[in-house]
Write a protein that holds these residues in place. Sequence first.
Motif, short mmCIF file in Angstrom:
data_model
loop_
_atom_site.label_atom_id
_atom_site.label_comp_id
_atom_site.label_asym_id
_atom_site.label_seq_id
_atom_site.Cartn_x
_atom_site.Cartn_y
_atom_site.Cartn_z
N PHE A 31 0.83 -1.20 0.00
CA PHE A 31 0.00 0.00 0.00
C PHE A 31 0.87 1.26 0.00
CE2 PHE A 31 -1.71 3.41 2.68
CZ PHE A 31 -2.73 3.84 1.85
N HIS A 32 1.91 1.30 0.82
CA HIS A 32 2.77 2.48 0.89
C HIS A 32 3.46 2.73 -0.44
CE1 HIS A 32 2.17 3.62 5.02
NE2 HIS A 32 2.37 2.37 5.42
N ARG A 33 3.85 1.68 -1.12
CA ARG A 33 4.48 1.84 -2.43
C ARG A 33 3.48 2.41 -3.43
NH1 ARG A 33 6.15 -3.47 -4.11
NH2 ARG A 33 7.35 -3.39 -2.19
N TRP A 34 2.23 1.91 -3.39
CA TRP A 34 1.19 2.38 -4.30
C TRP A 34 0.78 3.82 -3.99
CZ3 TRP A 34 -4.20 3.21 -3.17
CH2 TRP A 34 -5.00 3.39 -4.30
N ALA A 35 0.75 4.19 -2.72
CA ALA A 35 0.27 5.51 -2.30
C ALA A 35 1.36 6.58 -2.31
CB ALA A 35 -0.33 5.42 -0.91
N ALA A 36 2.58 6.23 -2.63
CA ALA A 36 3.67 7.21 -2.62
C ALA A 36 3.36 8.34 -3.60
CB ALA A 36 4.99 6.53 -2.99
N GLY A 37 3.50 9.56 -3.14
CA GLY A 37 3.25 10.74 -3.97
C GLY A 37 1.79 11.18 -4.01
N SER A 38 0.92 10.52 -3.28
CA SER A 38 -0.49 10.88 -3.24
C SER A 38 -0.72 12.05 -2.29
CB SER A 38 -1.34 9.70 -2.78
OG SER A 38 -1.20 8.63 -3.66
#
Length: 136
Positions: A31-38
Amino acid sequence: MLEGLLWLPLLVIFVVLTALGWLERRRQALFHRWAAGSELAKLDAAVAMRLRDGHISWGPVGPKGVELAEDIAVNHLEICELMADRSGDVPLTDEACGPCRLRLVAEGRSLDIPFSDAVRARLWVDELMSRVCCQL
């Protein structure tokens, strides 16, 4: 021999809890990898959501990462409201807690996103609307 058999269930429980902890840690890392930059992101028991570049996207977290279910542009958003989980089209009351769903209406279609906790859902929707109002 008898003492060893008494400790066996504890050993099994320890192995199971360790495995579950490892799976949850892996899920959070994906999740943290997917949400990076959000601008805004949320990981829930049911779904992961993010607001990024004027789009709200969400989906379940699978073994290879977040599997996108839907994506919606913020400038097409017409209605954003919390609904009761099992009561059809009944809006969520202020004192309700437990599972609920977020209903997003845009471009003539209605999309429901599950939340496992109504209190956190209210906080997330308030934060989402404060950021979305700037983009509308």
